[in-house]
Design a protein around this motif. Structure first.
Motif, PDB file in Angstrom:
ATOM      1  N   ILE A   1       0.848  -1.191   0.000  1.00 34.91           N
ATOM      2  CA  ILE A   1       0.000   0.000   0.000  1.00 34.91           C
ATOM      3  C   ILE A   1       0.885   1.244   0.000  1.00 34.91           C
ATOM      4  N   GLY A   2       0.572   2.188  -0.881  1.00 31.27           N
ATOM      5  CA  GLY A   2       1.312   3.442  -0.930  1.00 31.27           C
ATOM      6  C   GLY A   2       2.564   3.409  -1.778  1.00 31.27           C
ATOM      7  N   PHE A   3       2.877   2.267  -2.396  1.00 31.28           N
ATOM      8  CA  PHE A   3       4.114   2.193  -3.180  1.00 31.28           C
ATOM      9  C   PHE A   3       4.039   3.044  -4.441  1.00 31.28           C
ATOM     10  N   SER A   4       5.154   3.701  -4.752  1.00 36.43           N
ATOM     11  CA  SER A   4       5.325   4.412  -6.018  1.00 36.43           C
ATOM     12  C   SER A   4       6.820   4.579  -6.257  1.00 36.43           C
ATOM     13  N   ASN A   5       7.246   4.387  -7.494  1.00 34.69           N
ATOM     14  CA  ASN A   5       8.641   4.674  -7.832  1.00 34.69           C
ATOM     15  C   ASN A   5       8.724   5.845  -8.823  1.00 34.69           C
ATOM     16  N   GLU A   6       7.770   6.770  -8.690  1.00 31.42           N
ATOM     17  CA  GLU A   6       7.750   7.949  -9.561  1.00 31.42           C
ATOM     18  C   GLU A   6       9.055   8.730  -9.453  1.00 31.42           C
ATOM     19  N   ALA A   7       9.643   8.761  -8.269  1.00 37.17           N
ATOM     20  CA  ALA A   7      10.867   9.533  -8.068  1.00 37.17           C
ATOM     21  C   ALA A   7      12.081   8.885  -8.728  1.00 37.17           C
ATOM     22  N   SER A   8      11.987   7.607  -9.032  1.00 36.72           N
ATOM     23  CA  SER A   8      13.117   6.916  -9.695  1.00 36.72           C
ATOM     24  C   SER A   8      12.562   5.950 -10.733  1.00 36.72           C
ATOM     25  N   PRO A   9      12.048   6.479 -11.848  1.00 37.74           N
ATOM     26  CA  PRO A   9      11.415   5.631 -12.860  1.00 37.74           C
ATOM     27  C   PRO A   9      12.398   4.688 -13.531  1.00 37.74           C
ATOM     28  N   PHE A  10      11.838   3.633 -14.136  1.00 37.04           N
ATOM     29  CA  PHE A  10      12.641   2.647 -14.861  1.00 37.04           C
ATOM     30  C   PHE A  10      12.884   3.122 -16.290  1.00 37.04           C
ATOM     31  N   ARG A  11      14.009   2.682 -16.853  1.00 37.06           N
ATOM     32  CA  ARG A  11      14.267   2.870 -18.280  1.00 37.06           C
ATOM     33  C   ARG A  11      15.363   1.894 -18.664  1.00 37.06           C
ATOM     34  N   HIS A  12      15.028   0.947 -19.514  1.00 38.43           N
ATOM     35  CA  HIS A  12      15.989  -0.095 -19.894  1.00 38.43           C
ATOM     36  C   HIS A  12      15.536  -0.709 -21.213  1.00 38.43           C
ATOM     37  N   ALA A  13      16.393  -1.518 -21.815  1.00 40.95           N
ATOM     38  CA  ALA A  13      16.034  -2.171 -23.075  1.00 40.95           C
ATOM     39  C   ALA A  13      15.017  -3.273 -22.825  1.00 40.95           C
ATOM     40  N   GLY A  14      14.161  -3.520 -23.816  1.00 35.09           N
ATOM     41  CA  GLY A  14      13.242  -4.641 -23.722  1.00 35.09           C
ATOM     42  C   GLY A  14      11.786  -4.264 -23.880  1.00 35.09           C
ATOM     43  N   THR A  15      10.947  -5.274 -23.787  1.00 35.93           N
ATOM     44  CA  THR A  15       9.498  -5.126 -23.873  1.00 35.93           C
ATOM     45  C   THR A  15       8.877  -5.798 -22.658  1.00 35.93           C
ATOM     46  N   GLU A  16       7.864  -5.179 -22.106  1.00 33.23           N
ATOM     47  CA  GLU A  16       7.202  -5.728 -20.920  1.00 33.23           C
ATOM     48  C   GLU A  16       5.701  -5.789 -21.156  1.00 33.23           C
ATOM     49  N   ALA A  17       5.084  -6.875 -20.671  1.00 33.95           N
ATOM     50  CA  ALA A  17       3.630  -7.008 -20.679  1.00 33.95           C
ATOM     51  C   ALA A  17       3.213  -7.384 -19.267  1.00 33.95           C
ATOM     52  N   VAL A  18       2.236  -6.680 -18.701  1.00 34.58           N
ATOM     53  CA  VAL A  18       1.815  -6.963 -17.327  1.00 34.58           C
ATOM     54  C   VAL A  18       0.303  -7.152 -17.277  1.00 34.58           C
ATOM     55  N   VAL A  19      -0.122  -7.968 -16.343  1.00 28.81           N
ATOM     56  CA  VAL A  19      -1.542  -8.172 -16.064  1.00 28.81           C
ATOM     57  C   VAL A  19      -1.743  -8.042 -14.560  1.00 28.81           C
ATOM     58  N   VAL A  20      -2.793  -7.363 -14.166  1.00 25.93           N
ATOM     59  CA  VAL A  20      -3.072  -7.142 -12.747  1.00 25.93           C
ATOM     60  C   VAL A  20      -3.897  -8.300 -12.211  1.00 25.93           C
ATOM     61  N   GLU A  21      -3.419  -8.910 -11.145  1.00 25.84           N
ATOM     62  CA  GLU A  21      -4.161  -9.985 -10.491  1.00 25.84           C
ATOM     63  C   GLU A  21      -5.069  -9.441  -9.399  1.00 25.84           C
ATOM     64  N   GLN A  22      -4.600  -8.431  -8.694  1.00 25.38           N
ATOM     65  CA  GLN A  22      -5.326  -7.890  -7.537  1.00 25.38           C
ATOM     66  C   GLN A  22      -4.959  -6.428  -7.355  1.00 25.38           C
ATOM     67  N   GLY A  23      -5.934  -5.625  -6.920  1.00 24.50           N
ATOM     68  CA  GLY A  23      -5.651  -4.229  -6.616  1.00 24.50           C
ATOM     69  C   GLY A  23      -5.823  -3.305  -7.811  1.00 24.50           C
ATOM     70  N   LEU A  24      -5.058  -2.222  -7.822  1.00 21.95           N
ATOM     71  CA  LEU A  24      -5.122  -1.222  -8.891  1.00 21.95           C
ATOM     72  C   LEU A  24      -3.703  -0.739  -9.175  1.00 21.95           C
ATOM     73  N   LEU A  25      -3.262  -0.935 -10.409  1.00 19.72           N
ATOM     74  CA  LEU A  25      -1.911  -0.538 -10.800  1.00 19.72           C
ATOM     75  C   LEU A  25      -1.955   0.733 -11.632  1.00 19.72           C
ATOM     76  N   VAL A  26      -1.219   1.736 -11.182  1.00 19.66           N
ATOM     77  CA  VAL A  26      -1.057   2.966 -11.956  1.00 19.66           C
ATOM     78  C   VAL A  26       0.254   2.842 -12.720  1.00 19.66           C
ATOM     79  N   VAL A  27       0.193   3.014 -14.039  1.00 14.85           N
ATOM     80  CA  VAL A  27       1.380   2.945 -14.884  1.00 14.85           C
ATOM     81  C   VAL A  27       1.534   4.267 -15.619  1.00 14.85           C
ATOM     82  N   GLN A  28       2.690   4.888 -15.458  1.00 13.83           N
ATOM     83  CA  GLN A  28       3.015   6.084 -16.223  1.00 13.83           C
ATOM     84  C   GLN A  28       4.090   5.691 -17.227  1.00 13.83           C
TER      85      GLN A  28
END
Length: 201
Positions: free
Chosen positions: A131-158
C-alpha cells in the motif's frame, strides 16, 4: 538412502556446501542483512555463517532450518543447485529477486521469479506492491518489452506522457526504453504478473 546406494563422494559434499553458501549469501543480500544481523535473527553464530558463505564448514540441519526461517524462505531454497531446473519452477521454490523500494520494509516490493534463473530471453515476475508504493521519483528505463496483467488491486502505470490505471484482469504492453514507473492505487497490496523480454518490437 538404501544400503545399496553408494556413499556421496567428498567432492559432491563440498559442492553442496558451496551451493548452500552461494544461496545463503544471495538471500541475505536480498533482505539487505549484514552477517551480524542474520546471525542475531537466526541464532546461528557469525563465524558459522561467514564460513558457510565462503563454501566451508559442515552445517547442521538445525542451523540451515534456522537460517531459512530467518531469511523467510523454504530450506529447499538454500539447498538448490545454482542453476536449478531448466524448465520447471515449483511454487515453493520460486527465486526471490532483490527487493525494490528502499530500506523501509513496509514499502518494499516482493518480486518472485516464475521462470528458471537460467532463462535470460524471457522472465515472468510476480510483484506484490505494498500500500502506498510508487517509484515515480526513480522511474525505470531499460532495453526490452514488458507485458503486465493485474491480479489484484489497482496498478497505476506512467509510460512516457501516458498515464493508465489497470484493474484486475487488465493488461498493458510497452517498450521499456521509454521512461516508466508504477504505483499502487489501491488500499490493499496490488499483485502484478509481468513478462519481460530483452527485445523491443
Amino acid at each position: 538412502m538404501h544400503d545399496s546406494d553408494p556413499a556421496p563422494r567428498l567432492d559432491d559434499a563440498a559442492a553442496v556446501v558451496v551451493a548452500i553458501g552461494h544461496n545463503l549469501r544471495r538471500e541475505r543480500k536480498r533482505l539487505h542483512l549484514s552477517l551480524q544481523a542474520l546471525s542475531t535473527r537466526a541464532g546461528v553464530s557469525f563465524g558459522s555463517i561467514s564460513e558457510l558463505e565462503r563454501g566451508l564448514g559442515n552445517p547442521s540441519v538445525n542451523s540451515l532450518t534456522r537460517l531459512a526461517a530467518a531469511l523467510e524462505v523454504p530450506i529447499s531454497r538454500l539447498l538448490d543447485a545454482p542453476d536449478g531446473d531448466s524448465m520447471v519452477v515449483r511454487a515453493d521454490a520460486r527465486h526471490l529477486l532483490p527487493v525494490y523500494g528502499g530500506s523501509d520494509l513496509a514499502r518494499q516490493v516482493r518480486r518472485e521469479l516464475l521462470t528458471p534463473r537460467s532463462r535470460s530471453n524471457l522472465q515472468l515476475i510476480r510483484s506484490t506492491l505494498p500500500i502506498g508504493f510508487s517509484n515515480e521519483a526513480s522511474p525505470f528505463r531499460h532495453a526490452g518489452t514488458e507485458a503486465v496483467v493485474v491480479e489484484q488491486g489497482l496498478l497505476v502505470v506512467q509510460h512516457g506522457e501516458r498515464r493508465m490505471e489497470l484493474a484486475p484482469g487488465d493488461t498493458v504492453s510497452y517498450r521499456c526504453s521509454t521512461s516508466h514507473w508504477w504505483a499502487n492505487g489501491a488500499d490493499e497490496p496490488t499483485i502484478v504478473l509481468g513478462a519481460v523480454s530483452p527485445f523491443e518490437d
